[in-house]
Design a protein around this motif. Structure first.
Motif, PDB file in Angstrom:
ATOM      1  N   ASN A 181      -8.505  -4.510   1.729  1.00 58.55           N
ATOM      2  CA  ASN A 181      -8.589  -5.686   2.624  1.00 58.55           C
ATOM      3  C   ASN A 181      -7.476  -5.575   3.268  1.00 58.55           C
ATOM      4  O   ASN A 181      -6.361  -5.506   3.010  1.00 58.55           O
ATOM      5  N   MET A 182      -7.839  -5.550   4.471  1.00 58.67           N
ATOM      6  CA  MET A 182      -6.588  -5.391   5.659  1.00 58.67           C
ATOM      7  C   MET A 182      -5.584  -6.736   5.616  1.00 58.67           C
ATOM      8  O   MET A 182      -4.525  -6.762   5.749  1.00 58.67           O
ATOM      9  N   LYS A 183      -6.313  -7.815   5.463  1.00 62.12           N
ATOM     10  CA  LYS A 183      -5.615  -9.190   5.441  1.00 62.12           C
ATOM     11  C   LYS A 183      -4.604  -9.345   4.457  1.00 62.12           C
ATOM     12  O   LYS A 183      -3.440  -9.613   4.627  1.00 62.12           O
ATOM     13  N   ARG A 218     -10.755  -7.751   7.517  1.00 62.15           N
ATOM     14  CA  ARG A 218      -9.661  -8.497   7.380  1.00 62.15           C
ATOM     15  C   ARG A 218     -10.388  -9.878   6.672  1.00 62.15           C
ATOM     16  O   ARG A 218     -11.221 -10.546   7.273  1.00 62.15           O
ATOM     17  N   GLU A 238      -1.882  -6.863   4.786  1.00 60.93           N
ATOM     18  CA  GLU A 238      -0.854  -7.234   5.601  1.00 60.93           C
ATOM     19  C   GLU A 238       0.013  -8.209   5.215  1.00 60.93           C
ATOM     20  O   GLU A 238       1.196  -8.274   5.150  1.00 60.93           O
TER      21      GLU A 238
END
Lengths: 332, 723
Positions: free
Chosen positions: B605-607, B26, B610
Motif C-alpha cells: 500500500n503506497m499510502k 495509494r 509513505e
C-alpha cells in the motif's frame, strides 16, 4: 486527584467569602490549565475549589482614551488576541500571548491565571516545594539539573523562573492589578505583585489566600511609544520560553525619552532591567545601542551550573525585542 | 479437492504489475473512518461491567531497600477490593518508579487514596545516573571484548587523512501516546480475559500462564487498536500480571491498570544512550580504509551491547571497543530499530566530518565508498541520486559554515541506513462464505502501520474482489497465531500468509467452478468480481454466484508464511537528507525540509508506506532536536516524566517532508520487506550533519538543544558564537 468541594459563586464577594484565609485549604479555578495539573500531581490538596468563571464582572475587555485598557481577570488569552484595540495599541502584549502556541491553552487559559500560575520548576512539580529542598535542607536546584532555572535574582533560596507570558509586557506598559479581598479592593502595579519568596511559607506573589485578582488596568499608550516582546523558545509547538524580553520605549524624534525593559523566564519574578533602560535613555536606537542595552540587562546574571546558555539567550531576547520595537532586526 | 501439486507450490508469487488493481496503489486505511470518528476502541477505552481501578505505588528513590511495608490501612479502606504487594521487606529497588504495591478499588480516586495510605520505609542507597563519561562511572562500567577486523593499525598508518570526533545520542523514551496497560478479568476459576495494549497479541498468553498458574489456552487476549508501541509493548508487564492477580483477589472483577504519563515515561522503557569517540582514516581521494571507535552508554541496569559499527559501510580495517555503564535510569527496551539510529549517527557523522576535512561534498564521499555497502550498493546509489534531486543538493550544498550574513545559517546533511525487515512466522485462516463475503482471521495486531488494510489489499487483489468485500479480523489470540510486531516483520509475515491462503482458497473454488465453465481449474482466473476462463473471458461467472456453489458450506483454508522466498525477503535500504536553519545566536535549530528515499521491496500500500516514512521522520526530528530522558544527579529521578519538558515535535516544527518510495521490477522482485523501522534510523544523523554544515562545527550529541549548539559554537571560538 483527591476529592474536594466545588463551588461556583456569581459575585466576587461570595468568592472571597468561600476562600480560606490559610494557604492550601482552598484554590481558585479559572481556566484550570495550571490548577488541574497541580491537583493531579498532588502538589495542591485543597478541600474546596472556587470557580470564578461565573462572576460576570471579572470578564470583558474595554479600551478608551484616555482611560486606557481594562482586562477582566477571566478574559482568555484568545479573547485578548482577538481584540482589535489591543492589537493596535499593545503589540508587546499580543506578541506575548501569541507565544502560547496551543489553541487549547489560549482558549481556556485566562489573563489572571497567566499571572497567578505556579512555577514550572521540576522539583516543585515533583513535590519538593517551591524552594526545592530535600529532607536535609539542601537545594536540589543547585545539586541537580538547573538547565531551565534562574540566571537573575538567583541568590537564593528561590531559583525557579516566573512562568508568566504576559507579566513582562504588562510591566513594560506600567499596568496595575486590581485585587479584591475581605477588606475590599486594592490596586498595585503588576511589577510589585511578584516577589521572590524567602521561605517555603511565602508565595511568589503578593496575594492573600482569600484575595482574587479581578482586573488588569493598562495605561493608555503614550504618544511615540513603540513596544515589542521577543521570545526565545525551542519549539514552535507549545513550549516554555527559555528567555523573553518585553520592551516599551517612548521615542521623541529618534531619541529614547523613556524605556521599560522587562525580562521573563530568567528570574523568580518578571525581571525589570533598569540597567538596560539606562543604556537606552537619550539614545537613538542603533544596533550598537540595542546590543549595549542587552549586555547591560544580563550584566548581573550568573549561571547555576547548567544554565549558562540562558544568559546568552536573555541577551538576544533583549536586543531583538528592542530592535523589533523600533521596527528592525530579526523577528520570529 | 484441488490441492496445489508440488509444481504449483513454487507458484506462490505476487501478481505481475498489470494484474495488480490494489497492490502498490495509494489506498486509505480500512479503519480510518473508525479512528477519526473515535469509534475505534483502544485498550484505554475498554470499560467492563463492574470494573475496578488499579493503581500502583511506585518507589520515589532511584536506589533503595525496603525496610518496612505496611498495607493494613489501605486494606481496611472502604471501596478497596484488593491490595497486592509486589515487593517485600529487604528487596532492593534499582530505579525510581519501580512497582512496590498494586491496589484495586471501586474507582480511581479511592485507589489513589489507598496508595497514599500504604506505609513504605526505605533505606536510601547511593544512586548513579550519569552516562556521558565512563571515567566518572567508577565500578559501574562493564567493558566488552575488543573487536578487530583487518589491520587497523597499518590502515591508519597508510591513511592520508585521519579525523577524530565525539558523537552520541541521549537516553530517550518511547513516549507511547497510549500508555502501557491492561484490563484483566477472571471468568470462573480457570479462565482469564485480557485486554491489553500490545505489539504481540499471540504472544501474551504464554507469558501470563506461568505467573497466573493457568494454561495459556485458558487466557483470551484481545486488542482492537493500539496507540503506539515502538518496541516497548511485547509483554504483559508486571502491572498486567498484577491486574490479573488483583482481579482474582477481587473475585474476578475486571481490573484496569493503565500507566499514568509519568510512569509511562519513567518505567515503560527507554532507548539506551550511546556515545563514542570515532577515528576514521581515508585516502586523499576519499577512499575510507580505517575505523576505530570507543563507545559507551547506558540502558539502565542490564549492560548495553556494542553497536553495529561502522554502520552500513563495511570499512575493511576496524577496531571497536565498548563499555556499558550500569545506571539507575530505569529499564531499557527495544526502541524502533534498536541500536541502528545510534550506530547510524556515529558513522554518518564521522564520515561527514571526514568529508569536511577532505573538503569534499559528503554526498560524493558516500558515493565514492558505496561499494562498502555490499549487495545493496546499487540501491543506495540510485536512492542517493533521487534524494539529491528532490533536495536540489548539488545546487544548494555549500562547504561547512554557511557564509551568508545574519544570525540564521542554513545547511544540508545526508545519511543512509539499512534494516532486515524479514517477515515473521504467521498463520491466517481465510474463509470464503457462500454469500461471497470473505473473512481473514489472524492473531496479529495493527501497530498503527495499516496492517488490516494491507491484509485486505492482498486478499482482495488475489481473489479479484473489491476491498470492501474482505473483512479482516485481528487482535484476538483465538485466531491463528501471528508473530509479534517487532523488527518490521509484520508486513512480510501477514502478506505472505494472506497471499498463500487466498491462492489456495481460489484453487479450491476453481475446482468447483471449472466444470460449469467447461474448463479445467488451471484455466481459470479471478478478475474484477468474476471467475473466468483466461483464454476466453466471455465464459465467466460472477464471484457471488461462484461462491453460492459452495453448497452452503463456507470454505476455509489456512495460510502460512514459511519464511523468506518469492513473497518476502529482507534487507531494506534508505537515504535521507535534511535541510535546516540554525540561529547561531540562540542555538535554535529549525527543520526546513527532509527528504526520505526508501526501498522496501514490493509495496503493498503506497499510502501507508509513505505514512511510515512521514511518521518516522517526525519521530526522528523529535529525537534529533528535542527528546531526552533527563536523569537528575541529585535525586536519581527522571526530571521530565511529562509532555511539557519531554518534548516532542509539533506540526509547526517539522518543516516540509518529502517521501519517495522505490518501485519497479527490481524492487518488486525481492518481495515484501518490512518498513516500520528503517526510516527512523537516519533523521538524527542527517539533521546533525545538516547543522554541522550550517554552522561549521559539529554539535556532538543529540538532541541538538540550544545549549549544546551554543556550547559547540563557543568551543569553535567563532566570532558569531556570542552576540
Amino acid at each position: 486527584m483527591r476529592a474536594f468541594e466545588y463551588v461556583s459563586p456569581t459575585t466576587k464577594e461570595q468568592a472571597v467569602a468561600l476562600l480560606s484565609s490559610t494557604w492550601g485549604e482552598t484554590e481558585i479555578l479559572a481556566g484550570g490549565t495550571d490548577l488541574l495539573a497541580l491537583l493531579k500531581d498532588d502538589i495542591v490538596r485543597p478541600r474546596r475549589v472556587v470557580n470564578i468563571k461565573e462572576i460576570a464582572e471579572l470578564r470583558g475587555i474595554s479600551f478608551s482614551m484616555p482611560a486606557g485598557l481594562r482586562i477582566g481577570a477571566t478574559v482568555t488569552l484568545q479573547e485578548l488576541l482577538d481584540h482589535p484595540d489591543i492589537a493596535r495599541h499593545y503589540p508587546a502584549l499580543v506578541q506575548a500571548a501569541r507565544g502560547v502556541t496551543s489553541p487549547q491553552i489560549r482558549n481556556m487559559g485566562t489573563v489572571g491565571g497567566d499571572l497567578c500560575q505556579r512555577p514550572r520548576c521540576w522539583y516543585f512539580r515533583s513535590g519538593f516545594g517551591l524552594l526545592a529542598r530535600d529532607e536535609t535542607g539542601r537545594s536540589l536546584v543547585l545539586e541537580g539539573d538547573n538547565r531551565y532555572h534562574a540566571i537573575l535574582g538567583n541568590e537564593g533560596p528561590a531559583y525557579f523562573v516566573n512562568p508568566s507570558s504576559l507579566a513582562p509586557a504588562l510591566i513594560a506598559y506600567g499596568a496595575r492589578l486590581r485585587i479584591f479581598g475581605p477588606r475590599g479592593t486594592r490596586e498595585i502595579p503588576v511589577e510589585r505583585f511578584f516577589r521572590i519568596p524567602k521561605s517555603e511559607a511565602e508565595r511568589e506573589y503578593d496575594l492573600q489566600p482569600n484575595e482574587i485578582v479581578t482586573e488588569i488596568l493598562v495605561p493608555p499608550p503614550s504618544a511615540g511609544m513603540v513596544s515589542a516582546t521577543y521570545e526565545v523558545r525551542q519549539r514552535e509547538a507549545l513550549d516554555w520560553p527559555l528567555a523573553t524580553a518585553s520592551v516599551a520605549l517612548v521615542l521623541e524624534g529618534q531619541r529614547v525619552r523613556s524605556a521599560r525593559v522587562v525580562l521573563g523566564h530568567v528570574a523568580p519574578i518578571p525581571w525589570p532591567s533598569p540597567e538596560a533602560e539606562r543604556a537606552l535613555l537619550g539614545k537613538t536606537v542603533s544596533e550598537e545601542v540595542a546590543q549595549a542595552a542587552a549586555n547591560a540587562a544580563v550584566q548581573r546574571a550568573r549561571s547555576l551550573g547548567k544554565n549558562e546558555y540562558k544568559i546568552q539567550l536573555a541577551r538576544v531576547a533583549v536586543r531583538r525585542a528592542i530592535q523589533q520595537a523600533v521596527g528592525g532586526g530579526a523577528r520570529r | 479437492m484441488a490441492e496445489r501439486n508440488a509444481m504449483e507450490m513454487a507458484e506462490y508469487k505476487w501478481p505481475e504489475p498489470e494484474r495488480r488493481r490494489l497492490i502498490g496503489k495509494r489506498i486509505s486505511r480500512v479503519d480510518g473512518p473508525e479512528k477519526v470518528t473515535g469509534r475505534a476502541k483502544y485498550t484505554y477505552d475498554v470499560n467492563r461491567p463492574g470494573m475496578l481501578a488499579g493503581k500502583v505505588l511506585r518507589c520515589p528513590h532511584a536506589h533503595a531497600r525496603i525496610v518496612r511495608l505496611d498495607t493494613s490501612a489501605a486494606e481496611k479502606m472502604p471501596g478497596v477490593k484488593a491490595v497486592l504487594p509486589l515487593k517485600k521487606v529487604g528487596d532492593e529497588i534499582l530505579w525510581a518508579g519501580d512497582e512496590v504495591v498494586a491496589v484495586a478499588a471501586v474507582d480511581e480516586p479511592t485507589a489513589e487514596d489507598a496508595i497514599r495510605a500504604i506505609v513504605v520505609e526505605y533505606e536510601k542507597l547511593p544512586h548513579f545516573v550519569l552516562d556521558t563519561d565512563p571515567k566518572a562511572a567508577g565500578e559501574r562500567v562493564r567493558p566488552t571484548a575488543e573487536q578487530v577486523e583487518g589491520d587497523p593499525d597499518a590502515a591508519f598508518r597508510e591513511a592520508e587523512v585521519v579525523v577524530e570526533g565525539l558523537y552520541g545520542a541521549s537516553l530517550i523514551t518511547h513516549c507511547c501516546l497510549e500508555a502501557h496497560g491492561a484490563v484483566v478479568e477472571w471468568e470462573g476459576e480457570n479462565n482469564v480475559l485480557v485486554h491489553v495494549s500490545t505489539q504481540a497479541v499471540s504472544g501474551i498468553a504464554g507469558q501470563m500462564a506461568g505467573p497466573l498458574g493457568v494454561p495459556a489456552g485458558n487466557i483470551r487476549v484481545k486488542q482492537d487498536h493500539i496507540g503506539g508501541g515502538f518496541g516497548s509493548k511485547f509483554g504483559p508487564d508486571s502491572w498486567g500480571i498484577a491486574a490479573a492477580q488483583l482481579s482474582k483477589m477481587a473475585g474476578g472483577r475486571p481490573v484496569k491498570i493503565m500507566l499514568e504519563r509519568d510512569a509511562e515515561l519513567m518505567v515503560a522503557g527507554a532507548r539506551p544512550s550511546y556515545y563514542g569517540r570515532v577515528r576514521v582514516g581515508a585516502k586523499r581521494d576519499g577512499t575510507v580504509i580505517a575505523w576505530e571507535s570507543e563507545t559507551w552508554g547506558t540502558g539502565g541496569i542490564p549492560p548495553t551491547s556494542p553497536l553495529p559499527l561502522p554502520y552500513v559501510l563495511r570499512i575493511p580495517n576496524q577496531r571497536k571497543r565498548h563499555v556499558a555503564i550500569v545506571t539507575n535510569s530505569g529499564p531499557a527496551r527495544a526502541w524502533r530499530a534498536p541500536l541502528h539510529p545510534q550506530a547510524c549517527l556515529l558513522t554518518m557523522a564521522a564520515l561527514d566530518d571526514l568529508a569536511a576535512a577532505l573538503r569534499m561534498d559528503p554526498l560524493d564521499l558516500l558515493l565514492k565508498n558505496i561499494e562498502l555497502a555490499g549487495e545493496r550498493a546499487d540501491v543506495y546509489r540510485e536512492e542517493l541520486q533521487i534524494a539529491a534531486e528532490l533536495m536540489e543538493w548539488k545546487k544548494r550544498w555549500h562547504p561547512r559554515g554557511d557564509p551568508s550574513p545574519g544570525p540564521v545559517k542554513r545547511g544540508l546533511g545526508v545519511s543512509i541506513h539499512t534494516w532486515p525487515g524479514r517477515g515473521h512466522a504467521c498463520r491466517c485462516d481465510l474463509t470464503i462464505h457462500p454469500d461471497g463475503s470473505v473473512e481473514v482471521k489472524l492473531g496479529s495486531q495493527d501497530l498503527g502501520t495499516g496492517t488490516r488494510t494491507a491484509i485486505a489489499i492482498v486478499v482482495a487483489d488475489t481473489l479479484g474482489i473489491p476491498l470492501e468485500a474482505v473483512r479482516v479480523r485481528i487482535g484476538d489470540n483465538q485466531y491463528p497465531p501471528a508473530g509479534g510486531s517487532g523488527g518490521s516483520t509484520t508486513i512480510g509475515g501477514v502478506s505472505s500468509a494472506a497471499r498463500r491462503a487466498a491462492l489456495d482458497a481460489l484453487d479450491q473454488l476453481f475446482a468447483r467452478i471449472a466444470p460449469l465453465l467447461n474448463a479445467s481449474p488451471d484455466q481459470l482466473e479471478a478478475w474484477e468480481g468474476r471467475i473466468r476462463v483466461k483464454e476466453d473471458p466471455s465464459r465467466s461467472i460472477a464471484w457471488e454466484q461462484a461462491c453460492a456453489r459452495l453448497d452452503g458450506m463456507p470454505l476455509t483454508v489456512r495460510g502460512e508464511n514459511p519464511g523468506p522466498g518469492e513473497l518476502t525477503t529482507a534487507g531494506a535500504a534508505g537515504v535521507q537528507m535534511a535541510d535546516v536553519s540554525v540561529d547561531i545566536e540562540t542555538g535554535i535549530v529549525r527543520i526546513n525540509k527532509m527528504v526520505a528515499v526508501q526501498d522496501c521491496g514490493l509495496i503493498i500500500n503506497m499510502k501507508t508506506a509513505e505514512s511510515q516514512c512521514y511518521g518516522a521522520m517526525i519521530m526522528g526530528i523529535s529525537y534529533a532536536l528535542y527528546e531526552e530522558k533527563i536523569m537528575d544527579p541529585a535525586t536519581g529521578r527522571m526530571l521530565n516524566p511529562n509532555m511539557e519538558f519531554y518534548k516532542l515535535a509539533g506540526l509547526a516544527d517539522i518543516g516540509e517532508l518529502v517521501v519517495h518510495m522505490m518501485t519497479g521490477e527490481k524492487y518488486d522482485r525481492r518481495g515484501v520487506i518490512g518498513l516500520g523501522e528503517p526510516p527512523v534510523i537516519s533523521p538524527g544523523a542527517a539533521i546533525s550533519n545538516a547543522v554541522a554544515n550550517a554552522i561549521g562545527v559539529r554539535v556532538p550529541f543529540l538532541p541538538l538543544t540550544p545549549e549544546r549548539v551554543l556550547e559547540a559554537l563557543a568551543k569553535k571560538g567563532g566570532s558569531h558564537a556570542r552576540v
